[in-house]
Enzyme design. Structure first.
Site, PDB file in Angstrom:
ATOM      1  N   LYS A   1      11.728 -19.425 -44.957  1.00  0.00           N
ATOM      2  CA  LYS A   1      12.357 -20.556 -45.645  1.00  0.00           C
ATOM      3  C   LYS A   1      12.640 -21.671 -44.639  1.00  0.00           C
ATOM      4  O   LYS A   1      13.158 -21.422 -43.555  1.00  0.00           O
ATOM      5  CB  LYS A   1      13.673 -20.115 -46.311  1.00  0.00           C
ATOM      6  CG  LYS A   1      13.460 -19.180 -47.503  1.00  0.00           C
ATOM      7  CD  LYS A   1      14.787 -18.814 -48.134  1.00  0.00           C
ATOM      8  CE  LYS A   1      14.656 -17.700 -49.156  1.00  0.00           C
ATOM      9  NZ  LYS A   1      14.211 -18.116 -50.477  1.00  0.00           N
TER      10      LYS A   1
ATOM     11  N   HIS B   1      10.754 -12.653 -46.261  1.00  0.00           N
ATOM     12  CA  HIS B   1      10.417 -14.029 -46.638  1.00  0.00           C
ATOM     13  C   HIS B   1      11.561 -15.010 -46.359  1.00  0.00           C
ATOM     14  O   HIS B   1      11.339 -16.207 -46.297  1.00  0.00           O
ATOM     15  CB  HIS B   1       9.920 -14.106 -48.083  1.00  0.00           C
ATOM     16  CG  HIS B   1      10.998 -14.068 -49.107  1.00  0.00           C
ATOM     17  ND1 HIS B   1      11.624 -12.910 -49.480  1.00  0.00           N
ATOM     18  CD2 HIS B   1      11.569 -15.047 -49.841  1.00  0.00           C
ATOM     19  CE1 HIS B   1      12.533 -13.184 -50.396  1.00  0.00           C
ATOM     20  NE2 HIS B   1      12.520 -14.478 -50.639  1.00  0.00           N
TER      21      HIS B   1
ATOM     22  N   ARG C   1      -5.335  -1.636 -59.879  1.00  0.00           N
ATOM     23  CA  ARG C   1      -5.997  -0.571 -60.639  1.00  0.00           C
ATOM     24  C   ARG C   1      -6.707  -1.087 -61.891  1.00  0.00           C
ATOM     25  O   ARG C   1      -7.730  -0.547 -62.288  1.00  0.00           O
ATOM     26  CB  ARG C   1      -4.963   0.481 -61.023  1.00  0.00           C
ATOM     27  CG  ARG C   1      -5.106   1.681 -60.111  1.00  0.00           C
ATOM     28  CD  ARG C   1      -4.517   2.892 -60.706  1.00  0.00           C
ATOM     29  NE  ARG C   1      -3.131   2.578 -61.063  1.00  0.00           N
ATOM     30  CZ  ARG C   1      -2.125   3.411 -60.905  1.00  0.00           C
ATOM     31  NH1 ARG C   1      -2.347   4.586 -60.380  1.00  0.00           N
ATOM     32  NH2 ARG C   1      -0.913   3.082 -61.260  1.00  0.00           N
TER      33      ARG C   1
ATOM     34  N   HIS D   1      17.279  -9.295 -45.434  1.00  0.00           N
ATOM     35  CA  HIS D   1      17.563 -10.731 -45.461  1.00  0.00           C
ATOM     36  C   HIS D   1      18.906 -11.094 -44.807  1.00  0.00           C
ATOM     37  O   HIS D   1      18.987 -11.993 -43.980  1.00  0.00           O
ATOM     38  CB  HIS D   1      17.576 -11.262 -46.897  1.00  0.00           C
ATOM     39  CG  HIS D   1      16.308 -10.996 -47.656  1.00  0.00           C
ATOM     40  ND1 HIS D   1      15.065 -11.014 -47.081  1.00  0.00           N
ATOM     41  CD2 HIS D   1      16.091 -10.711 -48.968  1.00  0.00           C
ATOM     42  CE1 HIS D   1      14.143 -10.761 -48.002  1.00  0.00           C
ATOM     43  NE2 HIS D   1      14.736 -10.569 -49.147  1.00  0.00           N
TER      44      HIS D   1
ATOM     45  N   GLU E   1      23.082 -14.505 -56.417  1.00  0.00           N
ATOM     46  CA  GLU E   1      22.029 -14.763 -57.408  1.00  0.00           C
ATOM     47  C   GLU E   1      22.616 -14.725 -58.817  1.00  0.00           C
ATOM     48  O   GLU E   1      23.572 -13.989 -59.064  1.00  0.00           O
ATOM     49  CB  GLU E   1      20.939 -13.701 -57.300  1.00  0.00           C
ATOM     50  CG  GLU E   1      20.231 -13.700 -55.958  1.00  0.00           C
ATOM     51  CD  GLU E   1      19.059 -12.733 -55.947  1.00  0.00           C
ATOM     52  OE1 GLU E   1      17.927 -13.199 -56.143  1.00  0.00           O
ATOM     53  OE2 GLU E   1      19.277 -11.532 -55.774  1.00  0.00           O
TER      54      GLU E   1
ATOM     55  N   LYS F   1      23.817  -9.681 -57.681  1.00  0.00           N
ATOM     56  CA  LYS F   1      23.035 -10.203 -58.799  1.00  0.00           C
ATOM     57  C   LYS F   1      23.947 -10.444 -59.998  1.00  0.00           C
ATOM     58  O   LYS F   1      25.038  -9.891 -60.079  1.00  0.00           O
ATOM     59  CB  LYS F   1      21.958  -9.182 -59.180  1.00  0.00           C
ATOM     60  CG  LYS F   1      20.889  -9.049 -58.099  1.00  0.00           C
ATOM     61  CD  LYS F   1      19.568  -8.594 -58.663  1.00  0.00           C
ATOM     62  CE  LYS F   1      18.528  -8.413 -57.588  1.00  0.00           C
ATOM     63  NZ  LYS F   1      17.872  -9.662 -57.192  1.00  0.00           N
TER      64      LYS F   1
ATOM     65  N   LYS G   1       8.965  -5.962 -47.550  1.00  0.00           N
ATOM     66  CA  LYS G   1      10.168  -5.168 -47.427  1.00  0.00           C
ATOM     67  C   LYS G   1      10.485  -4.525 -48.774  1.00  0.00           C
ATOM     68  O   LYS G   1       9.987  -4.999 -49.773  1.00  0.00           O
ATOM     69  CB  LYS G   1      11.339  -6.046 -46.969  1.00  0.00           C
ATOM     70  CG  LYS G   1      11.582  -7.271 -47.894  1.00  0.00           C
ATOM     71  CD  LYS G   1      13.003  -7.475 -48.225  1.00  0.00           C
ATOM     72  CE  LYS G   1      13.494  -6.646 -49.364  1.00  0.00           C
ATOM     73  NZ  LYS G   1      13.490  -7.235 -50.688  1.00  0.00           N
TER      74      LYS G   1
ATOM     75  N   ASP H   1      17.901  -3.599 -50.665  1.00  0.00           N
ATOM     76  CA  ASP H   1      17.065  -4.698 -51.148  1.00  0.00           C
ATOM     77  C   ASP H   1      17.364  -6.002 -50.397  1.00  0.00           C
ATOM     78  O   ASP H   1      16.456  -6.802 -50.160  1.00  0.00           O
ATOM     79  CB  ASP H   1      17.312  -4.893 -52.655  1.00  0.00           C
ATOM     80  CG  ASP H   1      16.408  -5.954 -53.272  1.00  0.00           C
ATOM     81  OD1 ASP H   1      15.188  -5.865 -53.064  1.00  0.00           O
ATOM     82  OD2 ASP H   1      16.927  -6.873 -53.937  1.00  0.00           O
TER      83      ASP H   1
HETATM   84  C1  BG6 Z   1      13.785 -10.300 -52.624  1.00  0.00           C
HETATM   85  C2  BG6 Z   1      14.608  -9.262 -53.330  1.00  0.00           C
HETATM   86  O1  BG6 Z   1      13.411  -9.839 -51.354  1.00  0.00           O
HETATM   87  O2  BG6 Z   1      14.520 -11.495 -52.495  1.00  0.00           O
HETATM   88  C3  BG6 Z   1      15.057  -9.779 -54.680  1.00  0.00           C
HETATM   89  O3  BG6 Z   1      13.848  -8.077 -53.489  1.00  0.00           O
HETATM   90  C4  BG6 Z   1      15.742 -11.123 -54.547  1.00  0.00           C
HETATM   91  O4  BG6 Z   1      15.923  -8.843 -55.314  1.00  0.00           O
HETATM   92  C5  BG6 Z   1      14.887 -12.082 -53.726  1.00  0.00           C
HETATM   93  O5  BG6 Z   1      15.955 -11.652 -55.844  1.00  0.00           O
HETATM   94  C6  BG6 Z   1      15.611 -13.375 -53.446  1.00  0.00           C
HETATM   95  O6  BG6 Z   1      14.714 -14.265 -52.854  1.00  0.00           O
HETATM   96  P1  BG6 Z   1      14.765 -15.826 -53.135  1.00  0.00           P
HETATM   97  O7  BG6 Z   1      13.710 -16.399 -52.255  1.00  0.00           O
HETATM   98  O8  BG6 Z   1      14.506 -15.993 -54.594  1.00  0.00           O
HETATM   99  O9  BG6 Z   1      16.147 -16.229 -52.764  1.00  0.00           O
END
Ligand code: BG6
Length: 484
Positions: free
Chosen positions: A179, A175, A46, A237, A213, A337, A145, A232
């Site tokens: 990896k 993603h 935007r 994942h 994390e 987290k 996602k 999330d």
């Molecule tokens: C994302 C989540 O998909 O993956 C995040 O939304 C998370 O909350 C992240 O921190 C972790 O990805 P990576 O590649 O940093 O382990």
């Protein structure tokens, strides 16, 4: 790989994902000559930036996010010549006609529309692209996602997207599948004859999948407080990792063959409903704590988070797969987290020997640890004779570290996945039915939490998570594999 000439159009071009991941990944693909010379990148958002001001902004981020030795004026100069910016408000249908004019007529050119936006905007964007004549056979759409927040909402979004884009042109990104270490899991299982005969309930006692994390919710409070760790991380994942550990060998390494096998696992997950939600899942939220002398805030004091929030920042659960191979083997999943340590790993705990041969020692079962992050390694614990008199046994480890074995730069997940989209390879992307099967399993757990067991257990930021997550395993005589 030179790829096809294409237009890569990034919606959400000023956002976190674009700046931290997508544009650095495109920079690397450009630098390493994986992009066709005629490929163009158009970012949309935007903000009313001029293209030159936008390039300056991107330069700042790219130079921070790629290794300093990999950033050169030369590469940046030629990369930025591909990069263009156009202000666009997704909610305004008519602005898509302007986008179509901007892209011009380019027969034969692949168009990749990457939706790095909030999920609410996926369906309107797809419909407006269609309205402007941009959703043709040359177009591919990439969705981040989480897709939906429940089975019902995911179906609705999938229906709307599906009404204008054929499934073969929809790339739902997770993603984690990009990896290197995750693909290595497939190499380990299906490129070696050693493990596969043992990869089943007769020999495996249990499996642990952890994605821990140290970061809190950072600047994503507004999104995260609505989503929570289950939506999330677990729905996508962690379940994808579970699928790769548990699936049968596909006949080909091709999109439908691989995705069919993953789907079978998702469909075989035993539903967790009613009282089992309380017994088999743990939901946590971080409160104030400390790590390495630093005070860490409670979740409900994070930016854009509701002070009374009941959102979970931690989930641990026990899953079971009702099929011939895995009957009776618990799969423990956990993610959270603001924890003590950053690590993502899969632990395959094998059973112990059936008969004790050496008096005085109880051999531990072998343990295969596949470490995905922060460094990639595979280690296998073996029982060996402790030196000296007698026959005392001791656990020792065989260790393989990938950065020592392959002295090459590791690709970021987004580099790999963007290139796959450009080439039209959907093997590492989630199909519609996978997403929906995952939601079908997750929904009753979230429903159970809302009904009977609303508030999450507190854990101190910087700790290993709620104690209840330890008891979840202890009840079955197991323990998380952590060096605490
Ligand atoms: C994302 C989540 O998909 O993956 C995040 O939304 C998370 O909350 C992240 O921190 C972790 O990805 P990576 O590649 O940093 O382990």
């Amino acid at each position: 790989r030179g790829g096809n000439a294409c237009d890569i159009v990034v919606f959400g071009g000023t956002g976190d994902l674009a700046m931290r991941k997508l544009l650095p990944a495109l920079y690397y693909l450009h630098r390493d000559r994986h992009l066709h010379p005629q490929t163009r990148i158009l970012a949309l958002a935007r903000a009313r930036h001029e293209p030159e001001a936008y390039r300056r902004l991107v330069r700042r981020h790219v130079s921070q996010h790629v290794a300093s030795a990999d950033f050169s004026e030369d590469s940046w100069g030629s990369f930025s010549a591909r990069l263009d910016y156009m202000p666009l408000d997704i909610s305004q249908r008519l602005e898509f006609a302007r986008l179509a004019r901007h892209l011009g007529d380019s027969p034969g050119r692949v168009r990749v529309f990457y939706l790095a936006t909030l999920p609410d905007l996926f369906a309107p964007t797809a419909l407006h692209l269609h309205g402007a004549g941009l959703a043709d056979d040359q177009a591919r759409i990439v969705l981040e996602k989480p897709l939906g927040e429940s089975l019902a909402t995911a179906r609705r979004v999938n229906d709307q997207i599906g009404s204008v884009f054929d499934e073969s042109r929809v790339f739902r990104i997770d993603h984690f599948l990009g990896k290197e270490a995750v693909q290595n899991l497939l190499a380990l299982r299906f490129g070696n004859a050693l493990f596969e005969p043992l990869w089943r309930n007769g020999h495996i006692d249990h499996v642990q999948i952890s994605v821990l994390e140290t970061v809190g919710v950072e600047n994503r409070g507004a999104y995260y407080d609505q989503a929570g760790a289950m939506r999330d991380m677990v729905q996508n994942h962690l379940l994808q990792l579970l699928c790769l550990v548990a699936m049968e060998a596909p006949v080909h390494f091709e999109p439908e063959a691989v995705r069919n096998e993953k789907l079978k696992i998702l469909e075989a997950l035993r539903p967790i409903t009613g009282m089992d939600v309380q017994d088999q899942t743990v939901r946590g939220q971080y409160s104030r704590g400390r790590r390495a002398g630093e005070t860490l805030p409670a979740y409900y004091f994070e930016k854009s988070v509701d002070h009374d929030s009941n959102t979970e920042t931690y989930v641990a659960l026990r899953a079971e797969i009702d099929n011939w191979r895995w009957a009776g083997v618990p799969f423990y999943l956990r993610t959270g987290k603001s924890l003590a340590q950053r690590k993502s790993e899969i632990v395959i705990q094998f059973k112990s020997v059936p008969h004790r041969l050496f008096p005085g020692t109880t051999p531990e079962g072998n343990r295969l640890v596949i470490r995905l992050q922060p460094d990639e390694s595979i280690s296998l614990s073996l029982m060996a004779k402790s030196p000296g008199r007698g026959m005392a046994l001791q656990e020792v480890e065989l260790d393989l570290h990938f950065d020592e074995a392959f002295k090459r730069r590791r690709w970021d997940a987004y580099e790999r996945l963007l290139l796959d989209v450009i080439e039209g390879d959907a093997t590492l992307f989630m199909r519609r039915d996978e997403i929906e099967a995952a939601w079908r399993w997750v929904d009753p757990i979230i429903g159970g939490w809302q009904e009977v067991y609303r508030s999450p257990k507190r854990y101190a930021a910087g700790s290993w998570g709620p104690e209840a997550a330890d008891s979840l395993l202890e009840r079955a005589g197991h323990a998380w594999f952590d060096e605490r």
